[in-house]
Design an enzyme around this catalytic site. Structure first.
Site, PDB file in Angstrom:
ATOM      1  N   ASP A   1     -16.848  18.703 -17.956  1.00 42.84           N
ATOM      2  CA  ASP A   1     -16.086  17.948 -16.964  1.00 42.84           C
ATOM      3  C   ASP A   1     -17.025  17.021 -16.206  1.00 42.84           C
ATOM      4  OD1 ASP A   1     -13.849  17.171 -15.683  1.00 42.84           O
ATOM      5  OD2 ASP A   1     -13.650  18.952 -14.436  1.00 42.84           O
TER       6      ASP A   1
ATOM      7  N   LYS B   1      -7.438  22.573 -24.262  1.00 44.81           N
ATOM      8  CA  LYS B   1      -7.691  22.716 -22.826  1.00 44.81           C
ATOM      9  C   LYS B   1      -7.597  24.188 -22.378  1.00 44.81           C
ATOM     10  CE  LYS B   1      -7.843  19.334 -20.463  1.00 44.81           C
ATOM     11  NZ  LYS B   1      -7.151  18.123 -20.097  1.00 44.81           N
TER      12      LYS B   1
ATOM     13  N   LYS C   1     -15.907  21.248 -23.621  1.00 52.26           N
ATOM     14  CA  LYS C   1     -15.555  19.938 -23.076  1.00 52.26           C
ATOM     15  C   LYS C   1     -16.083  19.907 -21.650  1.00 52.26           C
ATOM     16  CE  LYS C   1     -11.759  16.685 -22.702  1.00 52.26           C
ATOM     17  NZ  LYS C   1     -11.617  16.434 -21.277  1.00 52.26           N
TER      18      LYS C   1
ATOM     19  N   CYS D   1       2.994  14.624  15.475  1.00 57.85           N
ATOM     20  CA  CYS D   1       2.767  14.723  16.915  1.00 57.85           C
ATOM     21  C   CYS D   1       3.141  13.388  17.543  1.00 57.85           C
ATOM     22  CB  CYS D   1       1.295  15.041  17.169  1.00 57.85           C
ATOM     23  SG  CYS D   1       0.762  14.692  18.838  1.00 57.85           S
TER      24      CYS D   1
ATOM     25  N   ASP E   1       0.834  -1.204   0.000  1.00 57.89           N
ATOM     26  CA  ASP E   1       0.000   0.000   0.000  1.00 57.89           C
ATOM     27  C   ASP E   1       0.861   1.243   0.000  1.00 57.89           C
ATOM     28  OD1 ASP E   1      -1.946  -1.832   0.318  1.00 57.89           O
ATOM     29  OD2 ASP E   1      -2.843  -0.939   2.108  1.00 57.89           O
TER      30      ASP E   1
ATOM     31  N   GLU F   1     -17.142  22.614 -29.467  1.00 60.63           N
ATOM     32  CA  GLU F   1     -18.112  22.521 -28.368  1.00 60.63           C
ATOM     33  C   GLU F   1     -17.393  22.395 -27.035  1.00 60.63           C
ATOM     34  OE1 GLU F   1     -20.105  19.226 -30.294  1.00 60.63           O
ATOM     35  OE2 GLU F   1     -19.286  17.823 -28.847  1.00 60.63           O
TER      36      GLU F   1
ATOM     37  N   CYS G   1       2.506  19.897  19.078  1.00 58.36           N
ATOM     38  CA  CYS G   1       1.189  19.628  18.500  1.00 58.36           C
ATOM     39  C   CYS G   1       0.193  20.669  19.012  1.00 58.36           C
ATOM     40  CB  CYS G   1       0.734  18.229  18.903  1.00 58.36           C
ATOM     41  SG  CYS G   1      -0.975  17.894  18.470  1.00 58.36           S
TER      42      CYS G   1
ATOM     43  N   TYR H   1     -25.463  16.034 -21.587  1.00 55.41           N
ATOM     44  CA  TYR H   1     -25.357  16.623 -22.912  1.00 55.41           C
ATOM     45  C   TYR H   1     -24.934  15.521 -23.870  1.00 55.41           C
ATOM     46  CZ  TYR H   1     -25.728  21.623 -21.811  1.00 55.41           C
ATOM     47  OH  TYR H   1     -26.181  22.866 -21.450  1.00 55.41           O
TER      48      TYR H   1
ATOM     49  N   ARG I   1     -17.939   4.483 -19.507  1.00 61.12           N
ATOM     50  CA  ARG I   1     -16.848   4.318 -20.452  1.00 61.12           C
ATOM     51  C   ARG I   1     -15.915   3.178 -20.047  1.00 61.12           C
ATOM     52  NH1 ARG I   1     -11.581   6.076 -21.129  1.00 61.12           N
ATOM     53  NH2 ARG I   1     -11.014   6.455 -23.299  1.00 61.12           N
TER      54      ARG I   1
ATOM     55  N   CYS J   1      -3.349  12.337  22.342  1.00 65.91           N
ATOM     56  CA  CYS J   1      -3.675  13.495  21.504  1.00 65.91           C
ATOM     57  C   CYS J   1      -5.114  13.365  21.025  1.00 65.91           C
ATOM     58  CB  CYS J   1      -2.731  13.555  20.304  1.00 65.91           C
ATOM     59  SG  CYS J   1      -3.181  14.855  19.145  1.00 65.91           S
TER      60      CYS J   1
END
Ligand code: IVH
Length: 689
Positions: free
Chosen positions: A129, A324, A127, A436, A42, A125, A418, A234, A148, A442
């Site tokens: 988002d 863009k 774009k 901290c 990870d 046209e 802290c 659209y 998609r 805490c």
């Protein structure tokens, strides 16, 4: 070679690096989500994501449509049925300035063999988002709707799309027998803000931007939830079709309207590059006044016969390009810099801004990342700064306007303690963050850990959100995880609380009871050990199977010379740095105490028992070299499903080494240690299939 710091990259390098990161992260996402067989820890995965985010923050205009930061998370478990698109859903090449646009026209002329004076008509046209979808109509009826996905295979979200007003169930007038309409699902800014307000009131995490809100709303397993969300569409594109759709894109847009779709009113035909650029400028100027986010203007060759001749290069059409916009910027003042303390104690500086509208959204805060960032940008309280928003609501501070610095503004001194508990805040060598050291004393860390504990991928306790955790913490009803499962003892006091009725208390207590039995891997993840995300938690659960066994092992692993430690770092996907965090966690008396306290409240389910009769069950296997009939990830997943442990290195404990072609040192070492060596074929015969 070490990768260059994001701050040192040129624009070209950054673009290439973002492409590489997008591919690499997609690869790991696939291993993790679809094959359940991660190849990296990870921590390494997070490092890739952070690098991607850091480069994007510096070059917001380079953010790719397939960027990991824009990708919609994995489907919910038991998710959607996959749909293979009849015609692939392509992406678009980018143009950043006028010269890129001139090049686009020149390429088209060259490809089609057109003379200098022959006009190339295009349609420009906005774009949008949002997220693109495909809607399939057969004999005028809506039969299939898909996201998609990766462009070739998406997800079947027909039932959700049916709830949208903008998706006609039947086409009006004469329509082709088969028609796939492509378009963009999006959310208006005001709808997005209202949705987020509601979510915060209900103690649900807000969406970062309208695009995520649209994607999250469409990809709901329960269409009733989608129905309650203000999604719009659209229509702008064409997939598979059988029947007349028009000779040009412009005609097609008019047909879409006649069939009952909404088509962007700002779409306009342009006869030359000059006209296109002028339109781009006009749309850019009006961008902040639109009710939704757009991130550029798409130019499309108007004639369909030319589009067909031009065809595609890799996954993008030669006949279209996205011009863009630069990221939206505004100037404002930093009124104060405050420090937030996270779950692992990391101190994050945040700029509190004089509210300013950036691209149609009012922003009041910006992240300053860490101490070094503040120093690098020279940010001070009272400074006038340029902020920019690249799609997200939380903006970035780009630069300080030094000419406007008040004489009273002093350099920012990062606190050494802290701000929440007063403990020392330390910065390890080579790390960017200061942490901290207060641990569970805490309050900020304790509350953040509890929030993580009840979050969706951990205990997922319905009705126990972040704000409840804060309130219960203040009232000392929940101070450590085990307290959650004793909340029922305070039943009477709970009903007295403001805004709570018997019914809501009963619901909450039932939700808590529901989680008293928990899969071991969720518990491991819920503990919130630094660097232990879901993938690592799963590895640990598979290896150690029960909480007592794991705890004993982690206590023994304090001896980093011993066998138990060796076994821990031998787990493929766990390196020394992750191992150190896990061992450190169990070294702390208060953590041990909290885990024991919790253990007494739970029934913990060991990972699914694997077929005991499998010949490799309980064996340790190493794969090395290039395998012919399966990928390394497949081999690993198969072995694990049969109960084997897959390790990355050969030791005396290894039972089998499976060697592909050009196997090197691991095969040699197996020979030296007398470990059984199998060919890929031997392995397949042994495990069957
Ligand atoms: S045309 C082959 N038109 O941009 C043509 N795309 O990078 C492909 N998008 O995934 C799409 N507004 O989500 C087209 N007016 C528009 C668009 C648009 C937004 C998005 C779409 C696509 C991405 C392509």
């Amino acid at each position: 070679m070490r990768a260059k710091e994001p701050a040192a990259l040129t624009r070209e390098e950054a673009a290439a690096e973002l492409e590489r990161l997008s591919r690499e992260i997609a690869y790991h996402d696939d291993l993790y989500h679809r094959r359940d067989a991660p190849e990296v820890s990870d921590a390494d995965y997070d490092a890739l994501r952070r690098r991607n985010d850091a480069i994007e923050a510096r070059f917001p205009e380079l953010v790719r449509d397939d960027s990991p930061s824009r990708r919609v998370g994995a489907a919910p478990s038991g998710g959607f049925v996959k749909v293979t698109h009849a015609a692939p859903m392509l992406s678009l090449g980018n143009a950043f300035d006028a010269s890129d646009v001139i090049d686009f026209y020149a390429r088209i002329r060259r490809f089609l063999g057109l003379g200098e004076d022959e006009a190339v008509d295009i349609v420009a046209e906005p774009k949008i988002d949002g997220l693109s979808i495909s809607l399939r109509y057969e004999d005028g009826r809506f039969v299939l709707g898909a996201t998609r996905g990766d462009g070739s295979v998406g997800e079947n979200v027909t039932r959700n799309l049916r709830t949208m007003d903008d998706v006609p169930d039947r086409l009006s007038g004469a329509a082709p027998a088969i028609l796939e309409v492509r378009g963009e699902v999006y959310m208006r800014r005001d709808d997005f803000l209202a949705l987020n307000r509601g979510r915060e009131e209900a103690d649900e995490p807000p969406f970062a931007n309208p695009r995520n809100a649209a994607a999250g709303s469409l990809r709901q397993l329960d269409p009733a939830i989608t129905a309650g969300r203000p999604l719009r569409l659209y229509a702008y594109g064409l997939g598979e079709h059988d029947g007349a759709v028009g000779e040009t894109h412009w005609e097609y847009l008019r047909n879409l309207e006649a069939w009952g779709f909404r088509v962007n009113p700002l779409a306009a035909p342009c006869r030359s590059a000059e006209e296109a650029l002028a339109l781009h400028e006009r749309i850019a100027a009006g961008r902040a006044d639109l009710d939704h986010d757009i991130d550029g203007v798409v130019y499309k060759v108007n004639r369909f016969d030319w589009q067909r001749r031009l065809g595609n290069v890799s996954r993008a059409p030669r006949w279209a390009v996205a011009h863009k916009f630069p990221a939206e910027r505004a100037e404002t003042v930093i009124e104060a810099i405050s420090i937030q303390v996270g779950r692992t104690g990391a101190l994050t500086p945040v700029a509190n801004l004089r509210p300013v509208t950036v691209g149609g959204v009012v922003v009041g805060r910006a992240t300053l990342h860490n101490e070094d960032e503040i120093a690098r940008k020279g940010v001070r309280e009272g400074d006038t700064v340029i902020v920019q928003r690249a799609g997200d609501v939380i903006p970035q501070v780009v630069a300080v306007v030094e000419a406007k610095r008040p004489s009273s503004a002093a350099p920012f001194v990062f606190p050494g303690r802290c701000p929440e508990c007063g403990s020392l805040a330390q910065r390890e060598e080579g790390e960017a963050v200061r942490r901290c050291t207060g641990g569970l004393i805490c309050p900020a860390q304790a509350v953040a850990r509890l929030k993580h504990f009840v979050s969706r991928d951990a205990f997922d306790i319905e009705g126990l959100g972040a704000r409840h955790i804060e309130a219960f913490w203040r009232e000392k009803l929940i101070e450590k995880p085990g307290d959650i499962f004793r909340l029922a003892d305070h039943g009477a006091a709970l009903v007295e609380r403001e805004g709570w009725a018997e019914r809501s208390v009963a619901n909450l207590l039932a939700a808590i009871e529901d989680r008293r039995s928990i899969p071991f891997e969720r518990l491991v993840y819920a503990l919130g050990i630094p660097q232990v995300g879901q993938a690592t938690a799963r590895l640990l659960a598979r290896q150690y199977r029960t909480l007592p066994a794991w705890r004993e092992a982690m206590l023994a692993a304090q001896d980093s010379e011993g066998e138990v430690y060796a076994e821990l770092v031998d787990i493929d996907g766990i390196g020394p740095s992750v191992a150190a965090d896990i061992v450190d966690f169990f070294r702390e008396a208060h953590n041990l105490e909290a885990v024991r306290d919790l253990e007494a409240e739970l029934q913990i389910a060991a990972p699914e028992a694997v077929a005991a009769e499998s010949p490799v069950s309980g064996k340790t296997v190493v794969f090395t070299g290039t395998l012919e009939t399966m990928t390394r990830a497949e081999a690993k997943a198969r072995a694990e499903s049969l109960g084997a442990k897959v390790s990355g290195s050969v030791s005396r404990k290894t039972d089998y080494v499976v060697i592909g072609s050009d196997a090197g040192s691991k095969a040699r070492k197996a020979g030296e240690l007398g470990v059984a060596i199998l060919s890929e074929q031997d392995w397949r015969e042994m495990v069957g299939g």
